[in-house]
Design a protein around this motif. Structure first.
Motif, PDB file in Angstrom:
ATOM      1  N   LEU A 174       0.826  -1.206   0.000  1.00 42.43           N
ATOM      2  CA  LEU A 174       0.000   0.000   0.000  1.00 42.43           C
ATOM      3  C   LEU A 174       0.864   1.262   0.000  1.00 42.43           C
ATOM      4  N   ASP A 175       2.011   1.236   0.701  1.00 43.34           N
ATOM      5  CA  ASP A 175       2.945   2.368   0.666  1.00 43.34           C
ATOM      6  C   ASP A 175       3.447   2.602  -0.754  1.00 43.34           C
ATOM      7  N   ILE A 176       3.804   1.528  -1.439  1.00 42.83           N
ATOM      8  CA  ILE A 176       4.297   1.626  -2.817  1.00 42.83           C
ATOM      9  C   ILE A 176       3.198   2.166  -3.724  1.00 42.83           C
ATOM     10  N   ALA A 177       1.983   1.662  -3.562  1.00 43.15           N
ATOM     11  CA  ALA A 177       0.857   2.123  -4.382  1.00 43.15           C
ATOM     12  C   ALA A 177       0.597   3.608  -4.167  1.00 43.15           C
ATOM     13  N   GLU A 178       0.715   4.053  -2.937  1.00 38.55           N
ATOM     14  CA  GLU A 178       0.513   5.471  -2.627  1.00 38.55           C
ATOM     15  C   GLU A 178       1.569   6.335  -3.323  1.00 38.55           C
ATOM     16  N   ALA A 179       2.823   5.888  -3.292  1.00 39.42           N
ATOM     17  CA  ALA A 179       3.899   6.636  -3.961  1.00 39.42           C
ATOM     18  C   ALA A 179       3.690   6.641  -5.474  1.00 39.42           C
TER      19      ALA A 179
END
Length: 93
Positions: free
Chosen positions: A32-37
């Motif tokens: 989810l962190d990667i998707a947000e970035a």
């Protein structure tokens, strides 16, 4: 009476998923962190995408990050590993 340990991934006060494994919960949270970035990056490109398309594309890219990394390095993307699916995920509605 049984005791069951569960790990919840919460974003912006909303419970996203529940896992029975801390490792799986941490991996989902990182995804989810990667998707947000990626969503932020996609918002800056000169391709007209709706907010929903931007979010969906970022999430799919994050789910398949290893394939995208291989392709961006000029290599041949590997097929997705279907055996690596987490079987103890409970979707939260």
């Amino acid at each position: 009476m049984a005791v069951e340990v569960c790990y919840k991934v919460v974003r912006d006060g909303v419970e996203r998923m529940t896992f029975t494994s801390k490792k799986d919960a941490d991996a989902y949270d990182k995804m989810l962190d990667i998707a947000e970035a990626l969503e932020t990056m996609l918002g800056e490109v000169d391709v007209p995408l709706s907010e929903q398309q931007n979010e969906a594309l970022a999430l799919e890219m994050a789910k398949r990050k290893d394939q995208f990394i291989a392709a961006l390095k000029g290599g041949k993307p590997t097929p997705p590993n279907n055996k690596a699916k987490v079987t103890d995920i409970k979707k939260v509605s």
